[in-house]
Design an enzyme around this catalytic site. Structure first.
Site, PDB file in Angstrom:
ATOM      1  N   LYS A 373       5.230 -39.714  35.682  1.00  0.00           N
ATOM      2  CA  LYS A 373       5.428 -39.004  34.414  1.00  0.00           C
ATOM      3  C   LYS A 373       6.311 -39.777  33.434  1.00  0.00           C
ATOM      4  CE  LYS A 373       4.652 -34.221  35.899  1.00  0.00           C
ATOM      5  NZ  LYS A 373       5.272 -32.879  36.095  1.00  0.00           N
ATOM      6  N   HIS A 424      -1.190 -35.903  45.402  1.00  0.00           N
ATOM      7  CA  HIS A 424      -0.673 -34.540  45.433  1.00  0.00           C
ATOM      8  C   HIS A 424      -1.303 -33.617  44.394  1.00  0.00           C
ATOM      9  CE1 HIS A 424       1.894 -35.771  42.062  1.00  0.00           C
ATOM     10  NE2 HIS A 424       2.290 -34.509  41.913  1.00  0.00           N
TER      11      HIS A 424
END
Length: 509
Positions: A373, A424
């Site tokens: 991110k 994930h």
């Protein structure tokens, strides 16, 4: 026979006295004449070597001796007649002992009243014996001298054998120490191996191990392990004399011993010290002390290694948390999120059946799940409203970016972090991103972290939503069983929900 055997000496007329000692030298007398047995016992009545008396075993033929030797493993010396049921029965017995039984420890002394049947030079050359005597030359003194010599030889062989076996056990124990991943695991390993090194049952000895700083106060030692103590040994629970010995050893800076106790002192170059206390009901032999000193030195070196590994692991853990928290702060989320996800993932991994090492790696790697991110612009990362299609595509790139940041590392934690970052957001039914993997195509570390992350994210405040109540979170996870999440992991999660709630409450925002 009494007329010539031991003819040059006055015989001690005392009969074999009863001896209450536990330890004996076991002597095998093999002869077809009862007189030889009786006179041998009579002459050696009261004989002791190193405070151990003799215990006699009697055989009247080579066959009877073979049967007895197969039942008695501790015979030290065999006094063997040559001519018994055959002219070479004693020689056949020698071959059986050395070749068939493979017993090279017992000291074998041939005695003969008929030397012509077995010429001395040929017998000594061709048979693995330790002495050869004509019965007529064996006076009482000579027999005792012969026995002293044989027992010394047997004692030395046994000592060498005990050292060899002890060293093999130390090597095995050292391998176990190297496989330990924590000081706690290491402490329990010490207790299990001290008794093995000494060749005793763990109930036969008392053992305690402690560590301290060389410059600290003596009473500040830390107890690693002690017989009868639990996972977390309590310094106050060990006997006062042991506690006192640890403090004295710290002050004197060297090992010391008593008849029944050994306490080893081993300093390290880093300024720490390791101390090992061992006691048993019977006297410690010199061999015991030597093996314990060598073993305790290995304990000290292993402890330093494990502490160093723990320090490295703690550093890696802190770095994982710091990196994970840095990303979370960019997205205006709390650092407690990565700690909770780490602990949820560790618990799920153990419940799933992964070993402690794999579970610990997942715990240390899972905080890196969203490290990609850092590539996402703030206006997308912190947008309070729903992302549009283009923004969503940009957001999805963080999974691959995270993988690319981490996957070239040779470190187990970072390699695992790369897989977690990449997997994930995949879903069990194949509807996830970035690769649309399905079922067990998704690595277990990704499946575990996915459930841990969603459970925590839904129950926490985010810029785009308030925290959900627990009942709503559980309902969604159950509804996504076999869709978003691995069904087995969902079942494990629901069946152990209290443990996950405990973790959540332990790391509040």
């Amino acid at each position: 026979m009494n007329n010539f055997l031991f003819s040059d000496e006055n015989l001690n007329q005392e009969h074999e006295s009863s001896n209450n000692k536990e330890d004996y030298w076991d002597i095998l007398v093999v002869d077809d004449e009862e007189d030889i047995h009786q006179v041998t016992k009579l002459v050696l009545s009261g004989f002791e070597f190193e405070n151990k008396a003799l215990r006699f075993h009697h055989a009247y033929s080579a066959k009877e001796a073979m049967d007895l030797l197969n039942q008695q493993e501790n015979i030290s010396v065999g006094l063997i007649d040559v001519v018994m049921e055959s002219n070479h029965a004693g020689l056949d017995l020698i071959k059986y002992i050395r070749q068939d039984m493979g017993n090279h420890d017992i000291r074998l002394i041939l005695r003969t009243g008929q030397p012509g049947e077995a010429p001395e030079e040929a017998v000594i050359r061709d048979y693995d014996i330790n002495d050869y005597k004509n019965k007529t030359e064996l006076t009482a003194v000579k027999l005792k001298t012969l026995l002293y010599s044989a027992l010394r030889s047997h004692r030395d062989i046994q000592t060498i054998g005990k050292h060899k076996a002890g060293l093999e056990r130390i090597i095995d124990a050292s391998g176990s120490f190297l496989r330990c991943n924590s000081v706690r695991e290491f402490a329990s390993t010490i207790l299990s191996h001290v008794s093995e090194v000494m060749g005793l049952s763990s109930s036969d000895i008392y053992c305690a191990a402690a560590v301290n700083s060389q410059s600290a106060q003596a009473e500040h030692f830390r107890l690693l392990a002690a017989s009868g103590e639990g996972v977390e040994p309590n310094t106050e629970a060990i006997p006062q004399n042991v506690k006192q010995l640890f403090m004295e050893t710290h002050n004197k800076k060297h090992s010391h011993q008593t008849e029944f106790e050994y306490i080893g002192y081993f300093p390290s170059q880093e300024g720490s010290e390791t101390m090992l206390y061992v006691s048993k009901d019977s006297a410690l032999q010199q061999t015991d002390r030597q093996l314990l000193a060598f073993f305790a030195n290995n304990i000290a070196m292993a402890y330093d290694n494990i502490r160093l590994r723990e320090t490295v692991r703690e550093s890696q853990k802190e770095l994982s948390y710091i990196l994970g928290e840095a990303v979370e702060k960019r997205s205006k989320e709390t650092g407690s999120h990565v700690k909770r996800v780490a602990n949820y993932s560790h618990l799920l991994a153990k419940l799933y059946g992964l070993n402690e090492y794999q579970s610990e790696i997942i715990k240390l790697a899972s905080p890196l799940h969203d490290i990609g991110k850092i590539s996402i612009p703030d206006n997308i990362l912190n947008k309070p409203a729903k992302l549009d299609d283009n923004e969503w595509k940009i957001m999805q790139t963080h999974a691959k970016v995270g993988y690319e940041i981490l996957h070239n590392s040779s470190n187990d934690i970072l390699k695992c972090g790369a897989i977690i970052a990449y997997h994930h957001h995949e879903k069990w039914d194949g509807s996830g991103y970035p690769q649309s993997l399905k079922g067990e195509q998704i690595d277990i570390v990704g499946r575990i972290t996915a459930l841990a992350d969603v459970f925590d994210a839904l129950g926490s405040d985010r810029c785009y939503k308030p925290a959900w109540p627990l009942e709503k979170v559980i309902s969604l996870i159950q509804s996504e069983r076999g869709k978003h999440f691995d069904p087995k992991l969902v079942d494990l999660f629901i069946n152990n929900l209290d443990e996950f709630i405990f973790i959540r409450d332990s790391y509040p925002d």
